[in-house]
Design an enzyme around this catalytic site. Structure first.
Site, PDB file in Angstrom:
ATOM      1  CG  HIS A  63      -1.822  -1.124   1.330  1.00 25.91           C
ATOM      2  ND1 HIS A  63      -2.198  -1.680   2.533  1.00 25.91           N
ATOM      3  CD2 HIS A  63      -2.453  -1.858   0.375  1.00 25.91           C
ATOM      4  CE1 HIS A  63      -3.029  -2.687   2.317  1.00 25.91           C
ATOM      5  NE2 HIS A  63      -3.195  -2.817   1.014  1.00 25.91           N
ATOM      6  CE  LYS A  72       1.872   3.484   5.796  1.00 26.44           C
ATOM      7  NZ  LYS A  72       1.304   2.415   4.993  1.00 26.44           N
ATOM      8  CE1 TYR A 132      -0.440   2.063   9.144  1.00 26.10           C
ATOM      9  CE2 TYR A 132      -0.690  -0.058  10.212  1.00 26.10           C
ATOM     10  CZ  TYR A 132      -1.150   0.895   9.326  1.00 26.10           C
ATOM     11  OH  TYR A 132      -2.308   0.682   8.627  1.00 26.10           O
ATOM     12  CG  ASP A 170      -4.497  -5.569  -0.213  1.00 29.40           C
ATOM     13  OD1 ASP A 170      -4.749  -4.382  -0.488  1.00 29.40           O
ATOM     14  OD2 ASP A 170      -4.028  -5.916   0.884  1.00 29.40           O
TER      15      ASP A 170
END
Length: 186
Positions: A63, A72, A132, A170
């Site tokens: 992603h 991140k 995250y 996905d």
């Protein structure tokens, strides 16, 4: 220093190991300290924290956001994952290259992924809780991704004794070739 910054083969992408203090009661460690991260050269402000829980075989990613690009800082609270970052910085000498690290509640490692990278992970343990910190806010209208098993990227995902589980979203992600066409022009 409370953290050890480990360089990877991709510039600005780091594995972070916290200093863990353990005794017969358990352990303690800092998982983030803005001053220490700034001192290590990771000078980002995090504005959003996310957490997911997934079962073995779940693969999330790869992603990224086309706008509101996010850096991140990822880690695992429980379980174990194989975490992957792909360099999408067009002018980078490592454009299209990837790096991976096993993150677990046991090794307590973190992965710092700067903006303009695609990110994904595969759950290796029976279950994993993944967290995250993000440098920008989630923007549903800007979300995008690249297929985890893209032939050009050729990511070496580990073999596990479970079926790979993908979201419907996905399963429909673009190839790296299409990403390059959209990003670099035809």
């Amino acid at each position: 220093m409370k953290f050890k910054k480990i360089e990877t083969k991709i510039e600005d992408l780091f594995i972070i190991e916290p200093t863990v203090f353990s005794d017969n009661r358990g352990c303690f460690f800092e998982n983030y300290n803005k001053n220490d991260f700034y001192e290590m050269g990771i000078k980002y402000d995090f504005v959003q924290d996310n957490q997911s829980k997934s079962q073995k075989g779940v693969l999330r990613g790869l992603h990224f956001q086309k706008e509101n690009v996010q850096g991140k800082l990822v880690r695992v609270l429980s379980g174990e994952v194989y975490d992957v970052a792909v360099d999408l910085r067009v002018k980078s000498k490592t454009f299209g290259k990837w790096e991976a690290v096993v993150l677990s509640s046991e090794n307590k490692k973190m992965f710092f992924i700067p903006p303009f990278f695609a990110h994904g992970f595969l759950v290796l343990s029976n279950e994993a809780i993944f967290t995250y910190k993000c440098t920008d806010f989630y923007n549903k209208n800007a979300e995008s991704g690249i297929l985890y098993n893209d032939k050009e990227l050729n990511i070496s995902w580990p073999k596990i004794d479970a079926e790979i589980i993908l979201s419907e979203k996905d399963k429909k992600l673009q190839t790296f070739t299409n990403f390059k066409k959209n990003c670099l022009g035809k």
